[in-house]
Write an enzyme that holds these catalytic residues in place. Structure first.
Site, PDB file in Angstrom:
ATOM      1  N   LYS A 124       0.872  -1.180   0.000  1.00 23.58           N
ATOM      2  CA  LYS A 124       0.000   0.000   0.000  1.00 23.58           C
ATOM      3  C   LYS A 124       0.904   1.223   0.000  1.00 23.58           C
ATOM      4  CE  LYS A 124      -4.281  -1.543   1.762  1.00 23.58           C
ATOM      5  NZ  LYS A 124      -4.557  -1.793   3.173  1.00 23.58           N
ATOM      6  N   HIS A 127       1.592   6.675   3.199  1.00 23.69           N
ATOM      7  CA  HIS A 127       0.814   7.908   3.095  1.00 23.69           C
ATOM      8  C   HIS A 127       1.222   8.959   4.118  1.00 23.69           C
ATOM      9  CE1 HIS A 127      -1.614   6.785   6.516  1.00 23.69           C
ATOM     10  NE2 HIS A 127      -1.850   5.611   5.969  1.00 23.69           N
ATOM     11  N   HIS A 130       1.659   7.954   7.659  1.00 23.40           N
ATOM     12  CA  HIS A 130       2.891   7.225   7.943  1.00 23.40           C
ATOM     13  C   HIS A 130       4.086   8.165   8.035  1.00 23.40           C
ATOM     14  CE1 HIS A 130       0.595   3.654   6.264  1.00 23.40           C
ATOM     15  NE2 HIS A 130       0.862   3.348   7.515  1.00 23.40           N
TER      16      HIS A 130
HETATM   17  N1  ARG Z   1       0.661  -0.955  10.032  1.00 24.15           N
HETATM   18  C1  ARG Z   1      -0.243  -0.194  10.839  1.00 24.15           C
HETATM   19  C2  ARG Z   1      -0.904   0.907  10.013  1.00 24.15           C
HETATM   20  O1  ARG Z   1      -0.388   1.312   9.000  1.00 24.15           O
HETATM   21  C3  ARG Z   1       0.428   0.428  12.025  1.00 24.15           C
HETATM   22  C4  ARG Z   1       1.124  -0.511  12.954  1.00 24.15           C
HETATM   23  C5  ARG Z   1       1.297   0.067  14.287  1.00 24.15           C
HETATM   24  N2  ARG Z   1       2.083  -0.730  15.186  1.00 24.15           N
HETATM   25  C6  ARG Z   1       1.632  -1.721  15.950  1.00 24.15           C
HETATM   26  N3  ARG Z   1       2.492  -2.323  16.733  1.00 24.15           N
HETATM   27  N4  ARG Z   1       0.390  -2.090  15.926  1.00 24.15           N
HETATM   28  O2  ARG Z   1      -1.958   1.403  10.409  1.00 24.15           O
END
Ligand code: ARG
Length: 563
Positions: A124, A127, A130
């Site tokens: 993905k 964005h 992030h």
């Molecule tokens: N990959 C997730 C997202 O883009 C965020 C992960 C956050 N970290 C965790 N340990 N849950 O929304």
């Protein structure tokens, strides 16, 4: 020197309060002509059985005035005026002898801190949200390291979940190999969006997606190879962004890393008697904490996001034996982390209290509305390129003769974006507005970088002064304000660590830049009234540059010598 502490100690000699209590009472007066620090005497009225203004008058008579220009009482307040030349000398000499180490400390020595940030989802686009976690996490890493903490930087990639079944199905149907090589994430996004469109017409596609995910979970060769390819290609693209931002990680152990570690954790939860069956799913009840249950296994037996986070936290404790375990993840996930931390605690892990969710707000755009569902996303590389090209336009207007224009535009443009993310309290939503963000006069990255470059240009033109200068020459209001600001770096850093809030450092740098410009706009350096004043001012300019540079460094932003 910590002047607040010095004052507290002097007061302590005459009143029956703990040093900490006194320190807490000491204030900074609203106006500088009321002194640099003030001690309100209200709290002493009971003990002394006297009116607070009488107490302040008495204290004024008793307190030893060494190190101060004067001590005055104003009503119930005792006002302390620092000895300007002593403060100037001490502050500037400290900065210029410590240089790039000014602001560092070793209070974190021997303490391991895990900082998890960025954590984008494979296949993905990376964005703007992030980018928020990436920039905050990177800054927390730099701030914590500067105080001696041993930081482990983790990128918890979103590289597992049912969506990969859909993606495999979509790739087999519509994937374009060439496009995947060229721009992997764009191509993966294209087929993912197509999958959703087609599945609306033909829901059976979803079953196909589930079937492929099952195969992936079972370790089937072809599916695993495809997934790995998507992961590698995505990561390669993410790394280009990290390079541009100057961001690094020690570990990319993402969600998939915990696949073979979850069973043991689920078993442990079960053994502790916490696992409850609910609508076919296995959950930990959190009613007592006013939270919905933490789902550990779905009714189809699959593990989920929370299972991986429980497992990851336990793994991190075992692997790093952390003092703090920090998650830089958007505020919408606050409940998820509360559930995870509470479950960990219920399992008997006292260290769950050392797990911290560092949330942040949403990112909006002043000039457009976006819908991710329709595949309308802002691609980060485009955003960053725009920042750089817009900065280049400004440079071409303001300073067309500048050398290395592209290089400078990159540092300023990227710095401006990062600065925008770090400027306000992280929980606040931010609105991306190019005009505001790139304004050289606002509270922006370019403004601060410009202040640094201005200082450097002064030093190039007038030269740097020797160490032997007469600091008593720095006696104007503007100079003293700037010096006091310069001396506050460590306070800003430690406050920002307490609150896990990089914006405290950002605001601090803005204040330094403002104080410098205020000084610069009201006093001449080249035409100072005598040479001693000029030399003392040059030392102060040099110290200011050092502080801005170190401060921006903690935000992950580079300075430019000329702009
Ligand atoms: N990959 C997730 C997202 O883009 C965020 C992960 C956050 N970290 C965790 N340990 N849950 O929304």
């Amino acid at each position: 020197m910590d002047y607040k502490e010095l004052i507290a100690e002097k007061i302590k000699e005459h009143v029956d309060l703990q040093l900490e209590e006194i320190l807490e009472l000491i204030e900074i007066p609203p106006k500088s002509d009321m002194g640099d620090y003030a001690f309100p005497c209200f709290k002493l009225a009971k003990v002394f059985r006297k009116a607070p203004n009488m107490i302040s008058e008495e204290l004024k008579g008793k307190i030893n005035k060494d190190g101060f220009e004067k001590i005055e009482n104003l009503g119930p307040y005792l006002n302390f005026f620092l000895d300007k030349s002593a403060v100037g000398k001490e502050t500037i000499e400290k900065i210029l002898s410590e240089r790039e180490n000014y602001g560092t400390a070793n209070i974190g020595e021997g303490k391991k801190v895990v900082v998890e940030y960025s954590s984008p989802n494979i296949a993905k686009p990376f964005h703007v949200g992030h980018l928020f976690t990436t920039v905050i996490g990177n800054s927390l890493y730099k701030i914590l390291s500067s105080q001696g903490y041993d930081v482990e930087r983790i990128n918890h990639l979103g590289d597992w979940g049912t969506q990969f079944g859909k993606l495999i199905s979509a790739y087999k149907r519509w994937g374009n190999e060439e496009a995947l090589q060229e721009e992997p994430i764009k191509e993966l996004l294209r087929i993912y969006v197509k999958f959703h469109d087609e599945a609306e017409k033909d829901p059976a596609l979803n079953d196909e997606g589930r079937m492929y995910f099952k195969k992936l979970e079972d370790g089937c060769k072809e599916e695993t190879a495809l997934w790995k390819r998507f992961r590698d290609l995505s990561l390669k693209e993410f790394k280009q962004i990290y390079d541009i931002l100057g961001v690094e990680f020690d570990s990319y152990a993402g969600e998939s890393f915990y696949n073979d570690k979850m069973d043991a954790v689920i078993e442990e939860i079960d053994k502790k008697g916490l696992l409850v069956e609910s609508n076919g799913a296995k959950v930990v009840m959190l009613d007592d904490y006013n939270m919905p249950p933490c789902i550990v296994k779905k009714s189809d037996g699959a593990t989920i996001y929370a299972t991986r986070d429980l497992t990851a936290a336990i793994y991190r404790k075992k692997t790093y034996d952390f003092y703090k375990n920090i998650y830089v993840v958007g505020t919408p996930q606050a409940l998820h982390f509360k559930q995870v931390f509470t479950t960990l605690k219920l399992m008997g892990n006292e260290w769950a209290d050392n797990c911290k969710h560092v949330g942040f707000g949403l990112v909006k755009f002043a000039d457009r509305k976006l819908s991710t569902r329709k595949g309308e996303v802002i691609f980060l590389d485009e955003l960053l390129n725009e920042a750089v090209s817009k900065t280049l336009e400004t440079i071409n207007e303001k300073n067309p003769e500048l050398e290395n224009k592209e290089e400078v535009a990159k540092k300023i443009g990227i710095g401006a974006v990062m600065f925008t993310y770090l400027k306000n309290n992280r929980e606040r939503d931010i609105v991306f507005d190019w005009k505001e963000m790139l304004n050289f006069d606002g509270e922006t990255g370019p403004y601060v970088q410009y202040t640094y470059a201005r200082g450097k240009s002064i030093l190039r033109k007038l030269g740097t002064a020797s160490e032997e200068v007469d600091y008593s020459k720095l006696n104007t209001k503007e100079e003293f304000e700037l010096i006091k600001n310069l001396g506050g770096f460590n306070d800003a850093i430690s406050n920002s660590i307490d609150k896990l809030e990089p914006s405290i450092v950002t605001r601090y740098i803005i204040e330094v830049a403002k104080a410098f410009n205020k000084f610069y706009n009201s006093h001449s350096i080249a035409n100072a009234k005598d040479d001693e004043t000029k030399m003392a001012r040059l030392r102060m300019v040099e110290a200011t540059c050092e502080v801005i540079k170190n401060g921006l460094g903690l935000l992950g932003i580079d300075v430019v010598e000329k702009m």
